[in-house]
Design an enzyme around this catalytic site. Structure first.
Site, PDB file in Angstrom:
ATOM      1  N   LYS A 127      -0.570  -8.030  -2.214  1.00 26.07           N
ATOM      2  CA  LYS A 127       0.040  -7.138  -2.171  1.00 26.07           C
ATOM      3  C   LYS A 127       0.694  -7.763  -3.609  1.00 26.07           C
ATOM      4  CE  LYS A 127       0.657  -3.942   0.475  1.00 26.07           C
ATOM      5  NZ  LYS A 127      -0.732  -4.459   1.334  1.00 26.07           N
ATOM      6  N   CYS A 158       1.643  -0.717   7.901  1.00 28.01           N
ATOM      7  CA  CYS A 158       0.100  -0.190   7.769  1.00 28.01           C
ATOM      8  C   CYS A 158      -0.534   0.370   9.101  1.00 28.01           C
ATOM      9  CB  CYS A 158      -1.071  -0.837   7.630  1.00 28.01           C
ATOM     10  SG  CYS A 158      -1.502  -2.282   8.436  1.00 28.01           S
ATOM     11  N   CYS A 218       6.234 -11.840   3.591  1.00 24.06           N
ATOM     12  CA  CYS A 218       5.523 -11.599   4.994  1.00 24.06           C
ATOM     13  C   CYS A 218       3.595 -11.300   3.589  1.00 24.06           C
ATOM     14  CB  CYS A 218       5.034 -10.084   5.492  1.00 24.06           C
ATOM     15  SG  CYS A 218       6.638 -10.666   6.678  1.00 24.06           S
ATOM     16  N   ALA A 219       3.262 -12.488   2.901  1.00 25.70           N
ATOM     17  CA  ALA A 219       2.744 -12.407   1.944  1.00 25.70           C
ATOM     18  C   ALA A 219       0.459 -12.669   2.396  1.00 25.70           C
ATOM     19  CB  ALA A 219       2.345 -13.213   1.135  1.00 25.70           C
TER      20      ALA A 219
END
Length: 405
Positions: free
Chosen positions: A238, A354, A232-233
């Site tokens: 990240k 998050c 899930c770039a």
């Protein structure tokens, strides 16, 4: 502080765009800052920070100003007057502020501050949810911290430089930073500044990335030469960190359902000098099936409520709906069960969000481990980060290993 009309007009326009038109605050502010090329950094800072402040404290300010949505232009000026009064800023003799009850504003603030959901400016349903999942005391502390302005944190791009050299380079461009204990690549700005205009940024020496977010890639324990999938770039914060930790060696596959986000990642990767990244859009189940049992490491930075990053996205609490949260929990579990198939036996996977809600975090991992898809996995460790304890974003990460049968 002396208020300037053109800057205040920009703030009023921004408030109405966010609240009445439903536009995202960051996009609105980006647009506002392009209005006048003569504005200096202080002017731009005033527009951005004041708009964010009023968005953050909407419920509290609206209660004090006695206005309700949709806001008229006069209502927006009343919200602004409340903001200025509570900041101790003297209101100028403008028609927009005629009849502003300055003394009453302070009294109403004291009264409104007795009720947490008004004091901390949060919708009823989110307040009730937070209490249910974290408990009264923990939620109150977290909510209070989430209403503070977030620090600007940089992550050193070790493909191009060292943290010390980055710090010296930024210093030469009149930007002071300090190191943060426990975060090996992080630098915190002493004062807010537009770092994207620096030569150091254009050279690809750093990315802006919160300290908590920087822990996720480290948690995955990647090594140079591995086959790593970031499932899930998104725009790739990240992903770029993983590439650096892999020293540009091995294969790093960045996947997302949004091609537009991957295009941004492509630009960022070029600037970062990250050459081992392969971009793949998830338009069907094919990209997942092709990688079945192929990955040494898998990162699932799942879509979530974002309740751990309200400091950065204060408008999101006004856009969230209970139905979205129910839906996203289903999506998280589906992604865990489906995407985990890409991991080879003996490989490791990180599930991260998050969010600070256990229902999006620990409970999702527990559900996965009792499912058919998760029967060959074991939880090695997990970490729950609360903003009021860390001073950085709220995050969750769990490291799981696929056992060799």
């Amino acid at each position: 502080m002396r208020l300037h009309r053109n800057l205040c007009f920009a703030v009023i326009d921004g408030i109405l765009e966010v609240f009445n038109d439903g536009n995202y605050a960051d996009k609105v502010i980006q647009s506002l800052l392009k209005r006048d090329k003569r504005w200096g950094s202080r002017d731009r800072g005033f527009v951005a920070e004041t708009t964010y402040d009023i968005v953050r404290w909407k419920r509290l300010y609206a209660e004090i100003a006695e206005v309700k949505e949709p806001f008229s232009r006069d209502d927006a000026w009343r919200l602004f007057a409340v903001w200025a009064t509570l900041k101790g800023i003297k209101l100028p003799d403008w028609k927009y502020f005629e009849g502003t009850p300055t003394r009453k504003i302070k009294g109403r603030f004291d009264e409104a501050s007795k009720t947490r959901k008004i004091k901390e400016s949060i919708p009823d349903w989110i307040d009730e949810l937070g209490v249910k999942e974290l408990g009264e005391s923990l939620w109150s502390k977290e909510l209070s911290k989430q209403n503070e302005q977030a620090d600007v944190i940089l992550r050193t791009n070790i493909l191009k430089t060292t943290k010390k050299d980055l710090q010296l380079k930024l210093q030469s461009e009149e930007i002071e930073t300090i190191e943060i204990e426990g975060y090996p690549l992080a630098l915190k700005l002493v004062e807010r500044a537009n770092v994207f205009k620096t030569e150091a940024f254009k050279m690809g020496w750093f990315e802006v990335q919160d300290a908590s977010s920087q822990l996720v890639a480290e948690y995955l324990d990647v090594q140079p030469g591995m086959k790593v999938v970031d499932a899930c770039a998104g725009a790739g914060g990240k992903t770029l960190h993983l590439s650096a930790l892999m020293q540009n060696k091995g294969s790093l596959i960045a996947m997302d359902i949004y091609e537009s986000k991957l295009k941004k990642l492509k630009i960022r990767a070029r600037r970062n000098g990250a050459h081992n990244i392969d971009l793949r859009v998830i338009e069907s189940t094919k990209p997942i099936k092709k990688l079945k049992a192929k990955a040494d490491r898998l990162l699932i930075d799942a879509p979530c409520s974002g309740l751990g990053v309200l400091r950065r996205n204060p408008d999101s609490k006004w856009k969230l709906e209970p139905e979205f949260l129910d839906k996203i929990r289903g999506t998280q579990q589906h992604i865990l069960q489906d995407y985990s198939k890409m991991l080879k036996p003996g490989g490791k996977m990180v599930y991260a969000t998050c969010s600070v809600l256990p229902s999006e975090n620990q409970e999702q991992v527990a559900t996965f481990l009792t499912s058919e898809a998760g029967q060959n996995f074991k939880l090695l460790k997990d970490k729950s980060i609360l903003a009021h304890k860390s001073s950085y974003d709220g995050f969750y990460m769990a490291l799981l290993e696929k056992t060799i049968s």
